[in-house]
Design a protein around this motif. Structure first.
Motif, mmCIF file in Angstrom:
data_model
loop_
_atom_site.group_PDB
_atom_site.id
_atom_site.type_symbol
_atom_site.label_atom_id
_atom_site.label_comp_id
_atom_site.label_asym_id
_atom_site.label_seq_id
_atom_site.Cartn_x
_atom_site.Cartn_y
_atom_site.Cartn_z
ATOM 1 N N THR A 54 2.129 4.609 -5.127
ATOM 2 C CA THR A 54 1.495 3.319 -4.828
ATOM 3 C C THR A 54 0.531 3.494 -3.659
ATOM 4 O O THR A 54 0.690 4.375 -2.819
ATOM 5 C CB THR A 54 2.539 2.252 -4.460
ATOM 6 N N HIS A 69 1.291 -1.443 -13.388
ATOM 7 C CA HIS A 69 1.630 -2.855 -13.205
ATOM 8 C C HIS A 69 0.995 -3.752 -14.270
ATOM 9 O O HIS A 69 1.376 -4.924 -14.392
ATOM 10 C CB HIS A 69 1.198 -3.324 -11.812
ATOM 11 N N THR A 91 0.028 2.911 -9.250
ATOM 12 C CA THR A 91 -0.364 1.501 -9.222
ATOM 13 C C THR A 91 -0.912 1.135 -7.853
ATOM 14 O O THR A 91 -0.533 1.731 -6.835
ATOM 15 C CB THR A 91 0.836 0.587 -9.556
ATOM 16 N N PRO A 105 2.206 -2.610 -6.325
ATOM 17 C CA PRO A 105 3.614 -2.357 -6.650
ATOM 18 C C PRO A 105 4.457 -3.617 -6.732
ATOM 19 O O PRO A 105 5.510 -3.610 -7.379
ATOM 20 C CB PRO A 105 4.076 -1.451 -5.495
ATOM 21 N N ARG A 139 9.752 6.384 -5.103
ATOM 22 C CA ARG A 139 8.500 5.729 -4.730
ATOM 23 C C ARG A 139 7.836 6.452 -3.553
ATOM 24 O O ARG A 139 8.494 6.783 -2.565
ATOM 25 C CB ARG A 139 8.767 4.271 -4.354
ATOM 26 N N ASP A 167 4.482 5.913 -1.073
ATOM 27 C CA ASP A 167 3.411 5.011 -0.652
ATOM 28 C C ASP A 167 2.283 5.822 -0.028
ATOM 29 O O ASP A 167 2.469 6.473 1.009
ATOM 30 C CB ASP A 167 3.937 3.980 0.355
#
Length: 573
Positions: free
Chosen positions: A44, A129, A156, A159, A172, A174
């Motif tokens: 993300t 998404h 994406t 998120p 995940r 970031d």
């Protein structure tokens, strides 16, 4: 051969090429080294920060023919096919185009089969998404327990739109916005390899336009090269990108801090001459002052502001002598102006007013300094403020002392009106009126008597000038057209005034009203004018006493101020 844009030509091919995402690359490399590789990853972050590139690098590291390693070799057929996007076992799916449940069902059927030639079958779903709720639900079981030969990598920019049931099944990562300095460093490496001549200042403008996105920065750089060629000048970059020249911002703050209103207005004229949008310039100036405030507040702010080392050095030098409170006040003025510019019909005027106000702001005195100065005054040997108040306050009268006599300008009748009469006074109303108190000024005493008996007539007499005052003749002058003159000539008013005059002078004086020309010797001052002169004299004496008091003198010296007004303690209380 068609031209390949810089964003594609210089796409990172190894984890070491990733700029500004060291936390992601280090974690993925350690996972590959230890063999703790998850079956699903979710990348993300903002656009153009390396999500899809990281997915491809991870796919190459997992399927490299040289064996799984933290860095792919990029020379074997598996790595070259993934780089070219032709690998049959690495499927890149656009989540925005394949949003339906039927697309996910097809993916589920494909998952069952072993990879054709690579170690893993890898599904990279970009903009995940965008999948529908039904598509997400259809993917849940497969995502939770996929076959051992399958890896999922999702990417994406939003998120929060991914269902929590999907998030809980993925690791995940970031991705952060790339700091300005790292973007500039990467752009410098690229232009050096391309043989392009461009200054660091121009690269900083390009990177700032990219707003933390490497892809956006490279796209802007492509645009600059298309316009300028291999020899790029700073002026051409400013003109092409429409950004505000940093020199204008530095000149604007220098004019404000130097309290030079002419230079501040000249900055607005230059902004208008260059064709910059006034609100855009205001926004750039707000960001510029924000950087200065952070530098002033924390000192070493290289990790908090998107500025190059050269720009940081210039700002440190400029902000060195500016108090932090003044920076905050300047920012408040600009923020208010920015809100007004959104709906202003005269944006230049709004910006000019803001800069002039900033340049003329009075210096703020810290509260600690004020308290220290007040403490010095209280500890001074001149008596201090408390002694000054005690000296100026009138001495209280003793509780047993009789009531003060009525002064010459405050007759007994007036005092009777202000003091509520006792019941016994009602029985005395029929008695003859007391003899009026005499002060030596027959006209003032007569007006005091009239004010006590007939307040309306007394207030009108105060506006008249006594021309003749005796038991034989009472002549009063008024300016021509005076309302008081017209009212006193009324029969009822004249008869009431005649009776009071007979009583006061113990005779029957002739009552005469006439008009006089103001400002001549014929018109002596009336009682209102005398009161005004007396009040001015009293205030002048009070001012002189206050200004000459040692405590006030010391306060003026400490604070460097002036006396604006002096108020009597009697009047204030």
């Amino acid at each position: 051969m068609s031209y390949l844009v810089l964003a594609r030509k210089w796409r990172p091919q190894t984890f070491s090429d990733l700029t500004g995402q060291e936390h992601v690359s280090q974690t993925l490399q350690n996972a590959i080294d230890s063999g703790r590789i998850a079956h699903a990853f979710l990348f993300t972050g903002a656009r153009g920060v390396g999500k899809t590139s990281s997915a491809r690098i991870l796919a190459k590291a997992l399927t490299c023919e040289q064996g799984m390693s933290p860095e792919p070799c990029n020379v074997c057929s598996a790595c070259t096919e993934i780089t070219a996007g032709t690998a049959v076992d690495v499927l890149e799916i656009d989540g925005a185009s394949n949003t339906g449940v039927d697309d996910i069902r097809e993916l589920r059927e494909n998952v069952k089969y072993l990879p054709s030639r690579l170690r893993y079958k890898i599904f990279i779903i970009d903009e995940v998404h965008m999948l529908s709720t039904s598509a997400f639900n259809a993917l849940l079981k497969t995502l939770e327990e996929p076959p051992p030969h399958v890896k999922f990598i999702f990417a994406t920019t939003e998120p929060h739109k991914v269902p929590i049931t999907i998030l809980s099944r993925c690791q995940r990562f970031d991705f952060r916005r790339i700091p300005l300095g790292k973007v500039v460093g990467r752009l410098r490496h690229i232009v050096d390899q391309e043989g392009i001549t461009i200054s660091d200042e121009a690269l900083t403008m390009v990177a700032r336009k990219g707003d933390g996105s490497m892809r956006d920065s490279l796209s802007v750089l492509d645009q600059v090269l298309a316009f300028c060629g291999d020899q790029v000048r700073d002026e051409e970059v400013v003109s092409l990108l429409g950004v505000v020249d940093r020199r204008l911002l530095l000149d604007a703050t220098a004019a404000v801090f130097g309290r030079d209103t002419r230079a501040a207005l000249g900055i607005v004229a230059r902004v208008d001459e260059f064709g910059y949008n006034m609100r855009q310039f205001c926004g750039e100036l707000i960001d510029h002052l924000r950087n200065m405030l952070i530098i002033k507040a924390v000192g070493d702010a290289s990790d908090l502001v998107d500025l190059s080392e050269a720009e940081l050095a210039v700002l440190r030098q400029q902000v060195d002598s500016v108090p932090l409170d003044d920076l905050q006040r300047h920012l408040a003025v600009l923020l208010r102006a920015d809100g007004e510019l959104a709906h202003a019909s005269f944006p230049r005027l709004i910006l000019e007013m803001a800069l002039v106000k900033m340049a003329t702001l009075a210096p703020a005195v810290p509260v600690d300094e004020l308290l220290e100065q007040l403490k010095k005054i209280e500890e001074g040997g001149a008596g201090g403020v408390a002694d000054a108040r005690a000296q100026w306050r009138p001495a209280p009268q003793a509780q047993h002392a009789p009531s003060a006599p009525v002064s010459s300008n405050r007759p007994a009748g007036r005092q009777a009106e202000e003091t509520p009469p006792a019941p016994v006074r009602r029985r005395e109303e029929a008695k003859p009126a007391a003899e009026p108190r005499r002060t030596g000024d027959e006209w003032a005493d007569f007006v005091a008597l009239v004010r006590g008996e007939k307040p309306r007539l007394g207030s009108m007499l105060e506006q008249g000038s006594p021309l003749a005052v005796s038991a034989a003749r009472l002549e009063i002058g008024f300016p021509e057209g005076s309302f008081a003159l017209a009212s006193l000539r009324d029969n009822d008013s004249r008869e009431a005034l005649k009776g009071l005059a007979c009583r006061f002078f113990k005779g029957e004086p002739e009552l005469v009203f006439r008009t006089i020309a103001p400002g001549t010797d014929e018109a002596p001052p009336n009682l209102l004018e005398k009161k005004r002169v007396e009040n001015e004299r009293r205030q002048s004496d009070l001012n002189q006493v206050a200004i000459s008091h040692p405590a006030v003198t010391e306060a003026l010296d400490v604070f460097g101020g002036t006396v604006a007004d002096v108020v009597s303690l009697e009047r204030k209380e």
